[in-house]
Design an enzyme around this catalytic site. Sequence first.
Site: not given
Ligand SMILES: Cc1ncc(C[n+]2csc(CCOP(=O)(O)OP(=O)(O)O)c2C)c(N)n1
Length: 625
Positions: A284, A369, A397
């Site tokens: 990342k 959630e 959600r």
């Molecule tokens: C339902 C939901 N909950 C929370 C989020 C907030 N959110 C956006 S990106 C993220 C982390 C995603 O992690 P990952 O899928 O591993 O992707 P990375 O950013 O590490 O590439 C979160 C919690 C979201 N987009 N959707």
Amino acid sequence: MSDSIISRIDSPLDLRSLTDDQLATLCAEIRELIIKTTSVTGGHLASSLGAVEIAVAIHRALDAPRDRIIWDVGHQAYAHKIITGRRDRFETLRHEGGLSGFPRRSESEYDVVDSGHAGSSLSYGIGLVRARDLRGEDYAIALVIGDGSMSSGVAFEAMNQAGHNLGSNLIVILNDNEMSISRNVGGIAAYLSRLRIKPGYTHLKTELEEIVSTMPGVGEGLLKMATHLKESITHALVPGMLFEAFGVKYVGPIDGHDVTQVEETVREAREIEGPVLIHAITQKGKGYDHSERLPEKFHGVAAFELSTGVSRRKGGESSYTEILSEAMLKMGSERTDVVAVTAAMKLGTGLDAFSRRYPRRFFDVGIAEQFAVNLSAGLALGGLKPVVAIYSTFLQRAVDQLAVEICLQELPVVIVVDRAGLVGEDGSTHHGYFDLTYLRMLPNMTVMAPGCAADLEKMLRFALDLGRPAAIRFPRGRAAQPDGVGASEISLGRGELVSEGDDVVLLGLGDMVEVAVDTASLLAERGISASVVNARFAKPIDADFVQGVAAGKKLAVTLENNVLSGGFGSGVMQAMAAAPADIPLILKGLPDAFIQHGTIPELLSGVGLTAKAVAEEISRNLQEL
Ligand SMILES: Cc1ncc(C[n+]2csc(CCOP(=O)(O)OP(=O)(O)O)c2C)c(N)n1
């Protein structure tokens, strides 16, 4: 730029002829553009930097837009945007009228879905596979999902279906950087980190399979034994068995920053019958010192100084999130039964301070959630006072859990709804303007919104003492502190009369109290005198109170940062309907529409939710009366 490689990429087809060296140069140039642009526009920097090679490789291996590529959440898809004909507009990222920070179907034929919420790519993918097969078509379907999103419930529900007679091909690229926004948590995260340390086992498994199947002259018993041996060795050596158990073929782990390796693996995966998961390891924030060092901080950033990585966001008044953070520390020390729950957003919700001070009383459940709300119900059943903090848009959600697991049973859970209302640059998938509606409709739920910084801590105490479900919703950004607001104590269902006037009563909820105060000043300049109410409660709404403040006025106006359907204004309308005097009521709020991205002031002004627009409407109305 003119002799750069990136300047020659107008569509994925232009990637095809590039040599390995040129590909490496292209990836570096894409990174440079992403870093430079987000330093001005803000955005999801670290995630997008980590997915550059995956984007290039997948677009070389497949033939989009004929083949479909889905980006889960979509916050990591900047490279995808750049190589699919949007390079020249990339600097408009997240600006009103410019490119969205997420894939949007209306923006490009290469964007398969409007993404933004985590974990949904697998469901889209499976649906597309079924549709493709039923219609006898033959395009490829691939999706890129992060390890954080992979642990969300909806992803697992889809996984459960993926291996179930799906039959035809679906390519899932698991982009594993060991991070959600913060470090990923839970069993899946632990499992994936065990997989990471088993490089090359996929080949070993293939070899074993070959050896066993080609053993000459093995009798049935021997074959069984050999198969059993193969399986037990496979079990011992192949941690990907979790995915295999779901019926999803596992390939990997591979280096997600090696374009050739990713490209070749996607090509091979395309030939496999049924769903196949490619486990790609990435970093990342890759390619920018500051985001490599602090990937969590650079997950989503405001504009920053390129050389230092320091945010250009001006300090100043505290945000509601910061005030909540402080208040939770106080509650934690005053009451040992207070516990906090987050769904992968401990930084965003300000619960990180609580998590450090009270680690045993803090639960980060990952992007889950529904579980977060349901877990809070369990915690309450066990005698604790859970505070679960979730952004308004993501709490959508968990509406069923709010209804059945919390409200039906009148459990004393405090729901903190952050980023309520318009959120600005993240746009349509992230605005949080439905919560007043979905919270108000639930029996037994109390819904509050602080009109100022001082209200928030009072509301948290009030909610913790209430002994029933309670929600507190507040917007992104600074907490206003208009004069005279938030001085009184909280009283169930009743607002606070901030100032008194004769002609009009302005009932503002939450951040709209400040707009109401400003509207009253503008009206005063026109000789119209207005009462201002900090409504505090969207439910219950004390009818006597509302009728009292409206009595004798020519007009009542409600203001809310929520859709009008079923929101605060609807509640006031119900309360006023019972009143003997018939006072005209204007409801100001958000329209029945999905609103795109832009700064919050731009968006509010676009929908007429500014003091100026409201004051004009009121004076027009008074003239017509
Ligand atoms: C339902 C939901 N909950 C929370 C989020 C907030 N959110 C956006 S990106 C993220 C982390 C995603 O992690 P990952 O899928 O591993 O992707 P990375 O950013 O590490 O590439 C979160 C919690 C979201 N987009 N959707």
